[in-house]
Write an enzyme that holds these catalytic residues in place. Structure first.
Site, short mmCIF file in Angstrom:
data_model
loop_
_atom_site.label_atom_id
_atom_site.label_comp_id
_atom_site.label_asym_id
_atom_site.label_seq_id
_atom_site.Cartn_x
_atom_site.Cartn_y
_atom_site.Cartn_z
N ILE A 44 43.31 40.70 34.75
CA ILE A 44 43.43 39.08 34.55
C ILE A 44 42.27 38.70 33.69
O ILE A 44 41.14 38.95 34.13
CB ILE A 44 43.10 38.50 36.00
CG1 ILE A 44 44.53 39.05 36.84
CG2 ILE A 44 43.50 36.99 36.04
CD1 ILE A 44 44.35 38.66 38.56
N TYR A 45 42.64 38.24 32.76
CA TYR A 45 41.65 37.92 31.68
C TYR A 45 41.19 36.35 31.97
O TYR A 45 42.03 35.39 32.25
CB TYR A 45 41.93 38.14 30.16
CG TYR A 45 41.92 39.35 29.97
CD1 TYR A 45 40.73 40.03 29.31
CD2 TYR A 45 42.94 40.35 30.29
CE1 TYR A 45 40.45 41.34 29.18
CE2 TYR A 45 42.76 41.74 29.78
CZ TYR A 45 41.59 42.24 29.14
OH TYR A 45 41.66 43.59 29.04
N PHE A 46 40.01 35.90 31.55
CA PHE A 46 39.63 34.50 31.58
C PHE A 46 39.06 34.19 30.28
O PHE A 46 38.39 34.81 29.70
CB PHE A 46 38.59 34.20 32.59
CG PHE A 46 39.01 34.45 33.90
CD1 PHE A 46 39.44 33.64 34.64
CD2 PHE A 46 39.25 35.81 34.26
CE1 PHE A 46 40.15 33.76 35.84
CE2 PHE A 46 39.65 36.19 35.82
CZ PHE A 46 40.12 34.93 36.62
#
Length: 175
Positions: A36-38
């Site tokens: 999960i990238y931000f």
């Protein structure tokens, strides 16, 4: 730590695995990963070539920061990673701080190892099969020697260095 890494798209996983084994690579494990990238608050990580992610690796969770790539050939960059207990709480913290979540990257990764070089075959949801070669180093002066080793491995696998992909899976997905 600095992670020296090169990535190439592959068509025939079995052929690559067979060749890796002939080169002395040993199968370590197979695992599922969801990343999960931000995106940044004060800057766009796509523009600064940075990455911030939470990785779920078969129920083990890690937060990773990756700095900008440091050469024009590979995906070599600084990497800082820490194990965490609760990915959902970390996700909430990032969101409360204003980080913007990007759709996740899911893959099945098979890991092979020879000495201190790791070869990963990734089956990435929506993107296909890739081979990543990586090694962690603490001294940037080791980078060129490690890249040479990796180029020799590619050559032995009959994969041209022209096939090296510097884009992340996120970039390949157009995110």
């Amino acid at each position: 730590m600095i992670e020296v890494e090169i990535k190439v798209k592959i068509d025939d996983k079995n052929k690559v695995v067979e060749q890796l084994k002939k080169l002395g690579f040993k199968f370590i494990k197979k695992k599922f990963q969801e990343d999960i990238y931000f995106n940044g608050i004060d800057r766009d990580f796509r523009e600064t070539d940075e990455a911030l992610r939470i990785r779920d690796e078969d129920g083990n969770f890690f937060v990773t920061y990756k700095g900008p790539k440091i050469d024009k050939i590979s995906k070599t960059r600084e990497e800082i990673e820490v194990k965490i207990e609760d990915k959902e709480k970390m996700r909430q913290i990032f969101k409360k701080l204003g980080f913007k979540e990007v759709p996740p990257i899911r893959k099945i990764r098979e890991i092979y190892k020879k000495e201190d070089i790791e070869a990963s075959i990734d089956d990435v949801e929506g993107l296909g099969l890739f081979l990543e070669l990586e090694k962690s180093i603490s001294d940037i002066n080791e980078k060129d020697k490690v890249l040479e080793e990796m180029m020799e491995i590619l050559k032995a696998l009959n994969i041209s260095k022209d096939n090296i992909i510097r884009k992340s899976y996120l970039e390949l997905r157009g995110l």
